[in-house]
Design a protein around this motif. Structure first.
Motif, PDB file in Angstrom:
ATOM      1  N   PRO A 168       0.820  -1.215   0.000  1.00 56.23           N
ATOM      2  CA  PRO A 168       0.000   0.000   0.000  1.00 56.23           C
ATOM      3  C   PRO A 168       0.852   1.263   0.000  1.00 56.23           C
ATOM      4  N   TYR A 169       0.272   2.312  -0.533  1.00 57.71           N
ATOM      5  CA  TYR A 169       0.922   3.621  -0.517  1.00 57.71           C
ATOM      6  C   TYR A 169       0.948   4.176   0.901  1.00 57.71           C
ATOM      7  N   LYS A 230      -3.835   5.649  -6.079  1.00 58.89           N
ATOM      8  CA  LYS A 230      -3.021   5.042  -5.028  1.00 58.89           C
ATOM      9  C   LYS A 230      -3.816   3.943  -4.318  1.00 58.89           C
ATOM     10  N   THR A 231      -3.080   3.030  -3.680  1.00 61.01           N
ATOM     11  CA  THR A 231      -3.701   1.969  -2.892  1.00 61.01           C
ATOM     12  C   THR A 231      -3.439   2.224  -1.414  1.00 61.01           C
ATOM     13  N   HIS A 252     -16.793   3.626  -3.966  1.00 60.84           N
ATOM     14  CA  HIS A 252     -15.503   2.948  -3.882  1.00 60.84           C
ATOM     15  C   HIS A 252     -15.732   1.505  -3.424  1.00 60.84           C
ATOM     16  N   LYS A 268     -13.569  -8.756  -3.168  1.00 58.44           N
ATOM     17  CA  LYS A 268     -14.045  -7.377  -3.260  1.00 58.44           C
ATOM     18  C   LYS A 268     -15.466  -7.260  -2.706  1.00 58.44           C
ATOM     19  N   LEU A 283      -8.063  -3.144   1.266  1.00 63.87           N
ATOM     20  CA  LEU A 283      -7.349  -2.275   0.333  1.00 63.87           C
ATOM     21  C   LEU A 283      -8.350  -1.362  -0.349  1.00 63.87           C
ATOM     22  N   LYS A 285      -8.494   1.217  -3.427  1.00 61.28           N
ATOM     23  CA  LYS A 285      -7.832   1.748  -4.624  1.00 61.28           C
ATOM     24  C   LYS A 285      -8.570   3.020  -5.031  1.00 61.28           C
ATOM     25  N   THR A 286      -7.873   4.146  -4.997  1.00 52.91           N
ATOM     26  CA  THR A 286      -8.523   5.420  -5.313  1.00 52.91           C
ATOM     27  C   THR A 286      -8.704   5.578  -6.824  1.00 52.91           C
TER      28      THR A 286
END
Length: 583
Positions: A168-169, A230-231, A252, A268, A283, A285-286
């Motif tokens: 992840p970021y 980003k994640t 999201h 998911k 997680l 994800k943007t």
């Protein structure tokens, strides 16, 4: 205190630093040793004035923080936490989900593994994190003090070990809680006196903040600022006292990668459910580009019982960092996610069945294939007769609410059970005749029996070291069927089966998953249904199993496992520490 506390830029920098090097938190100092590091923390239990919903009150905190400080370590580290009690209340701290292998003196539940820390006294919790990594948490484990005394416990992988998913970021803890304008200790004290259900909370919180949907709360809103493309790893923790929660972020999807500090097969979802006591890593994800909108993050309860509950919604806001050509944040539309109905039991069952262990060579699912001891436990509500010359407000306004396992409502002793067991002084403290199945079987999810009285006692089950155990936990319809989040101290367990209605011992085990069942420390017993778990009793000591709704815990929905020492030195519980609290 304010909205910057939960995910300040300083914390993000520190947290990322933690994932790449030996990390030292402001409250902790770490010293190298061969197996890892020893991390020292100090918890000062003290009163602090805190304001939410335009209401200021003095409440019990750790180091003056609400929620309490983050504790961060790596797999293999030793944690040494000195807890000093400066408040009138007795206190103990539980490290929720930590196995406490041969360190049961530091598990934390009052009168089970220790006497509480009294005013002016201290106790050093000293344990090593063995074979665990992920999101856990810590909280007070006496009465209802965990309403304000809780915080994240984040275990990073060993150095040079990677996550089994994309790096992840950033990593962000998100901890759900409840806020009472009143003192929660007074709330449960009144309920136990009258026999009625307790008053419900005034708000839910995200990282201690109720958010903009409550009156006088707009300024106390958790905001998650993100960058496009980003994640982010969100470490979700449900620290609410009495409510399972649905959670969703508008527009999201989330990828679930871990439950209760165990990696799982990723899946998911747009909505997730998390019970009190559970943790879930997801997680996020943007969007690839700034969407010129802001997004509500909502949580509200899942509830199937007959009593009252806090039917409100907590909100945080997901904001994309403003780029040079994007619109003003104040002018952006605020989008809202859809959440399931309050009683969406079928959604909950479908969601929980998606959790599966990785079951790989690196992260195996060591589920017991055969069992040596089998137990069938009913879990649910009941009643106690109203004491003579007292008016009660429980069932039928003539009794007091109670809760039980196999119709035994657990009474806390005045001496720690572990201490009594270790020194061979169990007489007058606890007995070892806890029933392995209901003494009077009935149609558990059908028409409830007329007699709802429970028996009361301090009873435990004794297990020889290394016994393989199977427990089927069956909800009952007595005073209303509802979900019960059951937490087992000292162990993880595998959820090998679950279903609605009454458990069928001849048919249901044929469908047990013994290949890749999810491994957890807290499981929701389905409303009007059952769940089957397996674990290996490889940890000597005394271990509590209880409902993580604190109202049910207060009413007696708990029992204890006494796991005997093994024959080898590394299978025996060492003596208690010199500063072990006295009753």
């Amino acid at each position: 205190m304010g909205a910057s506390l939960p995910v300040s830029s300083a914390f993000v920098v520190a947290f990322l630093f933690a994932t790449n090097s030996l990390w030292v938190f402001p409250e902790a100092a770490a010293a190298e040793h061969a197996a890892g590091v020893t991390r020292h923390y100090k918890f000062d239990i003290r009163l602090e004035n805190v304001t939410r919903l335009c209401h200021t009150k003095s409440m019990v905190t750790v180091n003056g923080k609400f929620p309490g400080p983050r504790v961060i370590a790596r797999e293999g580290d030793r944690l040494v936490v000195k807890v000093v009690n400066h408040v009138p209340n007795n206190i103990s701290i539980h490290w929720h989900g930590i196995r406490q292998l041969r360190s049961g003196w530091f598990d934390g539940p009052s009168y089970i593994t220790q006497c509480p820390i009294q005013t002016g006294q201290s106790y050093v919790y000293n344990f090593t994190i063995v074979g665990q990594r992920g999101t856990l948490w810590w909280h007070a484990h006496i009465s209802w003090l965990r309403a304000t005394v809780y915080g994240p416990l984040i275990i990073l992988p060993k150095h040079n070990a990677s996550y089994p998913f994309v790096k992840p970021y950033k990593e962000v803890p998100i901890i759900f809680g409840e806020w009472w304008n009143a003192d929660p200790e007074a709330v449960i004290s009144q309920a136990l006196q009258t026999g009625a259900g307790p008053n419900v909370s005034d708000a839910y919180t995200i990282n201690g903040l109720p958010g903009p949907l409550y009156n006088c709360s707009k300024k106390d809103t958790f905001k998650l600022k993100v960058k496009p493309g980003k994640t982010y790893l969100l470490r979700l923790i449900n620290a609410a006292l009495n409510d399972e929660l649905f959670f969703s972020i508008a527009n999201h999807s989330l990828t679930v990668v871990e439950g209760d500090a165990i990696y799982i097969k990723p899946f998911k979802t747009n909505v997730l459910l998390i019970t009190p006591g559970q943790t879930t890593n997801v997680l996020l994800k943007t969007k690839p580009q700034d969407p010129n909108a802001a997004f509500l993050m909502l949580a509200r309860p899942y509830f199937t019982g007959l009593g009252t509950f806090d039917n409100s919604t907590v909100a945080g806001i997901l904001e994309y960092e403003k780029s040079s050509n994007s619109s003003s944040l104040k002018k952006r539309p605020l989008l809202r996610p859809a959440l399931p109905p309050l009683n969406a039991t079928s959604f909950v069952m479908n969601f929980t069945r998606k959790f599966r262990s990785l079951a790989t060579a690196k992260f195996p699912a060591k589920v017991p294939q055969t069992v040596q001891k089998q137990f069938f436990f009913t879990v649910g509500l009941g009643s106690n007769p109203c004491p003579r010359n007292q008016t009660c407000q429980g069932p039928n306004n003539s009794s007091k609410f109670a809760a039980s396992v196999n119709n035994v409502s657990f009474i806390l002793p005045t001496t720690a059970i572990l201490q009594a067991h270790f020194f061979g002084r169990s007489n007058g403290v606890f007995t070892t005749d806890f029933p392995s199945s209901p003494l009077q079987p009935f149609n558990y999810t059908g028409t409830a029996p007329n007699n709802t009285n429970v028996s009361n006692g301090t009873k435990a089950v004794v297990l020889p070291y290394n016994t393989s155990v199977e427990v089927v936990m069956q909800d009952t319809s007595i005073l209303g069927a509802e979900s019960h989040p059951l937490h087992l101290h000292g162990f993880n367990f595998f959820i090998v089966g679950q279903g609605f209605g009454n458990f069928d011992p001849s048919k249901d085990p044929l469908n047990f998953n013994l290949v890749d069942p999810v491994e957890r420390n807290t499981v929701g017993v389905p409303s009007g249904g059952w769940v089957a778990i397996r674990f290996l009793a490889d940890n000597p000591g005394v271990w509590l199993m209880h409902c993580h709704f604190d109202v049910h815990l207060s009413w007696g929905l708990r029992m204890a496992w006494v796991v005997q020492d093994g024959k080898l030195p590394n299978q025996k519980l060492p003596p208690p520490p010199s500063d072990y609290p006295k009753c």
